[in-house]
Write an enzyme that holds these catalytic residues in place. Structure first.
Site, PDB file in Angstrom:
ATOM      1  N   ASP A 269       6.070   0.737   7.432  1.00  0.00           N
ATOM      2  CA  ASP A 269       4.670   0.396   7.073  1.00  0.00           C
ATOM      3  C   ASP A 269       4.146   1.371   6.043  1.00  0.00           C
ATOM      4  O   ASP A 269       3.552   2.362   6.393  1.00  0.00           O
ATOM      5  CB  ASP A 269       3.816   0.425   8.346  1.00  0.00           C
TER       6      ASP A 269
ATOM      7  N   HIS B 104       0.837  -1.217   0.000  1.00  0.00           N
ATOM      8  CA  HIS B 104       0.000   0.000   0.000  1.00  0.00           C
ATOM      9  C   HIS B 104       0.862   1.254   0.000  1.00  0.00           C
ATOM     10  O   HIS B 104       1.940   1.294   0.616  1.00  0.00           O
ATOM     11  CB  HIS B 104      -1.021  -0.004   1.141  1.00  0.00           C
TER      12      HIS B 104
ATOM     13  N   ASP C 134      -0.308   4.406   0.908  1.00  0.00           N
ATOM     14  CA  ASP C 134      -0.676   5.408   1.917  1.00  0.00           C
ATOM     15  C   ASP C 134       0.011   5.112   3.246  1.00  0.00           C
ATOM     16  O   ASP C 134       0.484   3.994   3.486  1.00  0.00           O
ATOM     17  CB  ASP C 134      -2.202   5.455   2.107  1.00  0.00           C
TER      18      ASP C 134
ATOM     19  N   GLU D 293      -5.151   1.808   2.322  1.00  0.00           N
ATOM     20  CA  GLU D 293      -5.140   0.625   3.199  1.00  0.00           C
ATOM     21  C   GLU D 293      -5.371   1.009   4.649  1.00  0.00           C
ATOM     22  O   GLU D 293      -5.968   0.256   5.412  1.00  0.00           O
ATOM     23  CB  GLU D 293      -3.790  -0.100   3.071  1.00  0.00           C
ATOM     24  N   GLU D 294      -4.889   2.199   5.039  1.00  0.00           N
ATOM     25  CA  GLU D 294      -4.940   2.577   6.453  1.00  0.00           C
ATOM     26  C   GLU D 294      -6.334   3.021   6.887  1.00  0.00           C
ATOM     27  O   GLU D 294      -6.555   3.286   8.066  1.00  0.00           O
ATOM     28  CB  GLU D 294      -3.922   3.687   6.741  1.00  0.00           C
TER      29      GLU D 294
ATOM     30  N   GLU E 137       3.687  -6.490   3.360  1.00  0.00           N
ATOM     31  CA  GLU E 137       3.592  -5.789   4.650  1.00  0.00           C
ATOM     32  C   GLU E 137       4.751  -6.232   5.546  1.00  0.00           C
ATOM     33  O   GLU E 137       5.213  -7.373   5.463  1.00  0.00           O
ATOM     34  CB  GLU E 137       2.269  -6.147   5.356  1.00  0.00           C
TER      35      GLU E 137
HETATM   36 ZN   LIG Z   1       0.616  -1.538   6.393  1.00  0.00          ZN
END
Ligand SMILES: [Zn+2]
Length: 370
Positions: free
Chosen positions: A106, A76, A78, A139-140, A162
């Site tokens: 992350d 991801h 974001d 994703e967040e 991830e």
């Molecule tokens: Zn993540």
């Protein structure tokens, strides 16, 4: 500098904070998506943007077009907000074998690793199948990016990059948010003969929930994922000190095991309401499925062979986008870099692990797409 590290530093220097988590300054993914697509196209990875939602693009990249299996490498774009960080969130500072910044761990490290692996595979041009890159948005917050990707694309396997600190993750629990609106009867605070406190009624349900969590859910452990669980995350009731509370809202979170559906969660909650002997309306406001990679999936063997170690499979305690790929019938595993500070004041990723993951992702694609 290794190509993946140089790329990671560039990605961290392009802020991509979720606008949902920081409405004032969240930049979203447009700028980083345009950068990523250009970087990939310059290196022979055909890439384009797909609008998952207005202003929330995914980047999709493609290597190979043979008749062999299709693999997705997913990450991801974001990040969560940078508020409260005690380092420069967008500096990309490198110190003592670590790179610091919001999203370094992350998960721009994973994104840099899969982009670099794809560029290398495009150079060597040896894939017999197809590698798809899914660099997804949002994703967040609501995962609109991953959901949009699986609506548009089919694949035979997915590796989500991830950060797992080198653990080989093959499953995680799902979750459901359930609103329970408990009814009482409003009356002047002096009128015990008329009033029914919704807060007191809600207390009966809270006791029943706790009992259910400890005695029913906790003993039933999934071998990989542990037990399901439930907790009352938010409790809100009452209108004034001299009024019997007419209504109390309980917002529950269930963490659920494979095989549990939204209907199951609603049934369990309604049963508990009934056993507590109270009146309440029950609605599910968000359902996210669990995920478990099938035992015989080629995806598992290809990834383990690429890692080169007989790592034990592990369950992640938290939910990931992997569930949407799994729900679309795409066997999915998660393997990613080492670091610390996801969503925290100091975030960093270990650079040796980023280079290791770049190599693992490239080998996985070569093995899976053969
Ligand atoms: Zn993540």
């Amino acid at each position: 500098m290794h190509e993946a590290i140089a790329l990671l530093q560039q990605l961290v220097r392009i802020p991509s904070v979720s606008p949902h988590l920081d409405p004032a300054t969240g930049q979203g993914e447009q700028a980083i998506a345009e950068f990523a697509a250009a970087w990939l196209n310059e290196r022979g990875v055909e890439s384009w943007l797909e609008a998952a939602a207005p202003g929330r693009p995914n980047v999709v990249g493609k290597v190979g077009s043979g008749s062999g299996p299709v693999l997705v490498l997913c990450g991801h774009l974001d990040t969560v907000q940078a508020t409260g960080m005690t380092i420069d969130p967008f500096g990309g500072e490198i110190r003592d074998g670590r790179l610091y910044g919001r999203g370094a761990y992350d998960m721009k490290a994973g994104v840099a690793a899969i982009m670099t692996a794809a560029a290398e595979l495009a150079r060597t041009n040896t894939l017999k199948g197809t590698l798809l890159l899914a660099l997804v948005s949002d994703e967040e917050y609501a995962s609109v990016g991953a959901q949009d990707f699986v609506r548009r694309h089919q694949a035979d396997g997915c590796l989500l990059a991830e950060p797992t600190d080198g653990a080989f993750v093959t499953g995680h629990r799902g979750f459901a948010w359930v609103d329970v609106t408990v009814q009482g009867r409003a009356a002047h605070g002096s009128r015990w003969d008329l009033g029914i406190s919704a807060n007191t009624m809600a207390g009966r349900l809270l006791t029943a929930l706790d009992h259910h969590d400890l005695t029913v859910l906790r003993p039933r452990k999934h071998p990989l994922l542990g037990p399901a669980s439930v907790h009352p995350a938010i409790v809100r009731g009452g209108v004034g000190l001299s009024t019997y509370a007419p209504e109390c809202l309980l917002q529950l979170e269930w963490r659920i095991l494979p095989g549990t559906t939204e209907a199951d969660v609603l049934t369990w909650t309604n049963d508990l309401v009934q056993h507590a002997g109270i009146t309440a309306a029950v609605t599910c406001t968000l359902f996210r499925p669990p995920m478990l990679c099938p035992a015989a999936a080629r995806m598992r063997q290809a990834t383990l062979e690429a890692i080169g170690q007989a790592l034990p499979e592990q369950g992640a305690p938290f939910w990931m986008d992997a569930a949407f790929f799994d729900a679309a019938g795409i066997p999915t595993v998660v393997y990613g870099p080492t670091g610390e500070g996801a969503h925290a004041a100091v975030e960093w990723v270990d650079l040796a692990s980023v280079i290791h993951c770049t190599e693992v992702y490239g080998r996985t694609a070569a093995l899976f797409c053969s």
